[in-house]
Design a protein around this motif. Structure first.
Motif, PDB file in Angstrom:
ATOM      1  N   ALA A  73      46.781   7.872  83.743  1.00  7.74           N
ATOM      2  CA  ALA A  73      47.311   8.367  85.017  1.00  7.74           C
ATOM      3  C   ALA A  73      46.172   8.846  85.920  1.00  7.74           C
ATOM      4  N   VAL A  74      45.152   9.456  85.334  1.00  9.07           N
ATOM      5  CA  VAL A  74      43.976   9.887  86.104  1.00  9.07           C
ATOM      6  C   VAL A  74      43.288   8.658  86.698  1.00  9.07           C
ATOM      7  N   ALA A  75      43.147   7.605  85.900  1.00 10.49           N
ATOM      8  CA  ALA A  75      42.490   6.378  86.374  1.00 10.49           C
ATOM      9  C   ALA A  75      43.293   5.742  87.510  1.00 10.49           C
ATOM     10  N   GLU A  76      44.605   5.701  87.387  1.00  6.87           N
ATOM     11  CA  GLU A  76      45.450   5.152  88.452  1.00  6.87           C
ATOM     12  C   GLU A  76      45.329   5.992  89.726  1.00  6.87           C
ATOM     13  N   THR A  77      45.354   7.307  89.558  1.00  9.12           N
ATOM     14  CA  THR A  77      45.249   8.203  90.712  1.00  9.12           C
ATOM     15  C   THR A  77      43.902   8.039  91.397  1.00  9.12           C
ATOM     16  N   LEU A  78      42.833   7.964  90.611  1.00  9.20           N
ATOM     17  CA  LEU A  78      41.509   7.790  91.197  1.00  9.20           C
ATOM     18  C   LEU A  78      41.410   6.449  91.916  1.00  9.20           C
ATOM     19  N   ALA A  79      41.974   5.386  91.353  1.00  9.74           N
ATOM     20  CA  ALA A  79      41.961   4.080  92.017  1.00  9.74           C
ATOM     21  C   ALA A  79      42.649   4.182  93.383  1.00  9.74           C
ATOM     22  N   HIS A  80      43.776   4.868  93.440  1.00  8.12           N
ATOM     23  CA  HIS A  80      44.496   5.056  94.711  1.00  8.12           C
ATOM     24  C   HIS A  80      43.621   5.796  95.722  1.00  8.12           C
ATOM     25  N   GLU A  81      43.007   6.890  95.277  1.00  3.51           N
ATOM     26  CA  GLU A  81      42.168   7.679  96.187  1.00  3.51           C
ATOM     27  C   GLU A  81      40.927   6.908  96.623  1.00  3.51           C
ATOM     28  N   LEU A  82      40.405   6.061  95.751  1.00  2.00           N
ATOM     29  CA  LEU A  82      39.250   5.231  96.130  1.00  2.00           C
ATOM     30  C   LEU A  82      39.626   4.217  97.200  1.00  2.00           C
ATOM     31  N   SER A 124      42.967   0.574  80.954  1.00  3.35           N
ATOM     32  CA  SER A 124      43.132   0.990  79.559  1.00  3.35           C
ATOM     33  C   SER A 124      41.852   0.767  78.772  1.00  3.35           C
ATOM     34  N   ARG A 125      41.173  -0.360  79.009  1.00  3.37           N
ATOM     35  CA  ARG A 125      39.897  -0.625  78.328  1.00  3.37           C
ATOM     36  C   ARG A 125      38.833   0.384  78.750  1.00  3.37           C
ATOM     37  N   ILE A 126      38.779   0.685  80.044  1.00  2.00           N
ATOM     38  CA  ILE A 126      37.799   1.660  80.547  1.00  2.00           C
ATOM     39  C   ILE A 126      38.052   3.027  79.912  1.00  2.00           C
ATOM     40  N   VAL A 127      39.305   3.449  79.918  1.00  3.28           N
ATOM     41  CA  VAL A 127      39.670   4.755  79.353  1.00  3.28           C
ATOM     42  C   VAL A 127      39.348   4.801  77.863  1.00  3.28           C
ATOM     43  N   ALA A 128      39.591   3.713  77.159  1.00  2.91           N
ATOM     44  CA  ALA A 128      39.279   3.670  75.725  1.00  2.91           C
ATOM     45  C   ALA A 128      37.779   3.863  75.498  1.00  2.91           C
ATOM     46  N   GLU A 129      36.963   3.295  76.368  1.00  3.91           N
ATOM     47  CA  GLU A 129      35.509   3.449  76.248  1.00  3.91           C
ATOM     48  C   GLU A 129      35.059   4.861  76.600  1.00  3.91           C
ATOM     49  N   LEU A 130      35.697   5.463  77.595  1.00  3.86           N
ATOM     50  CA  LEU A 130      35.315   6.810  78.028  1.00  3.86           C
ATOM     51  C   LEU A 130      35.834   7.893  77.084  1.00  3.86           C
ATOM     52  N   GLY A 131      36.906   7.596  76.384  1.00  5.90           N
ATOM     53  CA  GLY A 131      37.552   8.613  75.553  1.00  5.90           C
ATOM     54  C   GLY A 131      38.597   9.350  76.365  1.00  5.90           C
ATOM     55  N   ALA A 132      39.286  10.267  75.737  1.00  5.20           N
ATOM     56  CA  ALA A 132      40.368  11.008  76.395  1.00  5.20           C
ATOM     57  C   ALA A 132      39.819  11.891  77.518  1.00  5.20           C
ATOM     58  N   TYR A 133      40.595  11.996  78.576  1.00  3.94           N
ATOM     59  CA  TYR A 133      40.242  12.859  79.707  1.00  3.94           C
ATOM     60  C   TYR A 133      40.234  14.305  79.231  1.00  3.94           C
ATOM     61  N   PRO A 134      39.107  14.999  79.367  1.00 11.77           N
ATOM     62  CA  PRO A 134      39.007  16.369  78.845  1.00 11.77           C
ATOM     63  C   PRO A 134      39.590  17.420  79.792  1.00 11.77           C
ATOM     64  N   ASN A 135      40.882  17.334  80.015  1.00 10.54           N
ATOM     65  CA  ASN A 135      41.540  18.284  80.906  1.00 10.54           C
ATOM     66  C   ASN A 135      42.262  19.317  80.056  1.00 10.54           C
ATOM     67  N   HIS A 136      41.825  20.533  80.135  1.00  7.50           N
ATOM     68  CA  HIS A 136      42.413  21.610  79.338  1.00  7.50           C
ATOM     69  C   HIS A 136      43.140  22.617  80.211  1.00  7.50           C
ATOM     70  N   CYS A 137      43.687  22.139  81.316  1.00  7.23           N
ATOM     71  CA  CYS A 137      44.430  23.014  82.223  1.00  7.23           C
ATOM     72  C   CYS A 137      45.682  23.516  81.501  1.00  7.23           C
ATOM     73  N   PRO A 138      45.925  24.814  81.515  1.00  8.45           N
ATOM     74  CA  PRO A 138      46.991  25.392  80.694  1.00  8.45           C
ATOM     75  C   PRO A 138      48.391  25.326  81.284  1.00  8.45           C
ATOM     76  N   GLY A 139      48.861  24.207  81.712  1.00  9.26           N
ATOM     77  CA  GLY A 139      50.249  24.114  82.166  1.00  9.26           C
ATOM     78  C   GLY A 139      50.392  24.168  83.669  1.00  9.26           C
ATOM     79  N   PRO A 140      51.612  24.391  84.142  1.00 13.13           N
ATOM     80  CA  PRO A 140      51.880  24.340  85.583  1.00 13.13           C
ATOM     81  C   PRO A 140      51.035  25.331  86.367  1.00 13.13           C
ATOM     82  N   LEU A 141      50.559  24.860  87.498  1.00 13.85           N
ATOM     83  CA  LEU A 141      49.789  25.723  88.388  1.00 13.85           C
ATOM     84  C   LEU A 141      50.725  26.296  89.430  1.00 13.85           C
ATOM     85  N   HIS A 142      50.435  27.486  89.859  1.00 17.24           N
ATOM     86  CA  HIS A 142      51.272  28.112  90.868  1.00 17.24           C
ATOM     87  C   HIS A 142      50.493  28.210  92.158  1.00 17.24           C
TER      88      HIS A 142
END
Length: 191
Positions: A73-82, A124-142
């Protein structure tokens, strides 16, 4: 791959996506900065592109919301923003945006694109090479905006039709009395 930060992961993803854009014959700005950060579009905005403007240092900046946790989803979002970075913000989600978005493999409504099957496979191939997105945001933001927790309910006098609106809390405490002296009744939506 070694431990990495979100921003480093996003920079590596942006570099890989730059190659995808080049293959599609689409030029991206040379000075591009991608980071995880809050967007000004509110809770629903997954990403945001800030184009270069006078007084800035010439970078185009893209923010990916901390709410987006899935790597693909991060990769799709970044593609859109690019795509925004490539066509310029003044193009919005119009014809020029659509041409570039479909050329690189994005589909769907242009305001909320998704990767088509071919682009999805490449991402999917790119993400597999990069590994999991290291986002540790703790849930919904207010954002400071609070949801409305009360809804006014309609209370009507069965004798004269006098109408008031009040909350469930006050209905539970006891129905009001109409100025004509009759006990009022709550009007249910499905009655």
């Amino acid at each position: 791959m070694e431990d990495t930060t979100r921003d480093l992961w996003l920079a590596r993803l942006a570099a890989r996506l730059r190659l995808e854009f080049e293959r599609a014959g689409v030029a991206l700005p040379e000075r591009l900065c991608v980071s995880c950060g809050l967007t000004t579009g509110g809770d629903g905005a997954l990403g945001e592109c800030w184009s270069t403007s006078p007084g800035r240092d010439g970078h185009t900046e893209i923010f990916i919301s901390p709410q987006v946790k899935d790597s693909l989803a991060v990769a799709e979002t970044l593609a859109h923003e690019l795509v925004h970075a490539a066509v310029g913000l003044e193009a919005g989600h119009g014809t020029e945006f659509r041409i570039v978005a479909t050329r690189i493999g994005l589909t769907g409504p242009m305001r909320s694109t998704r990767a088509g099957s071919e682009l999805r496979a490449r991402l999917s191939r790119i993400v597999a090479e990069l590994g999991a997105y290291p986002n540790h945001c703790p849930g919904p933001l207010h954002t400071g905006k609070r949801k409305q927790t009360t809804r006014l309910r309609k209370v009507v006098c069965p004798k004269c039709g006098y109408t008031v609106r009040t909350t469930a809390k006050w209905i539970a405490a006891g129905l009001p009395t109409c100025p004509c002296g009759t006990r009022m009744k709550e009007e249910k939506k499905n009655e």
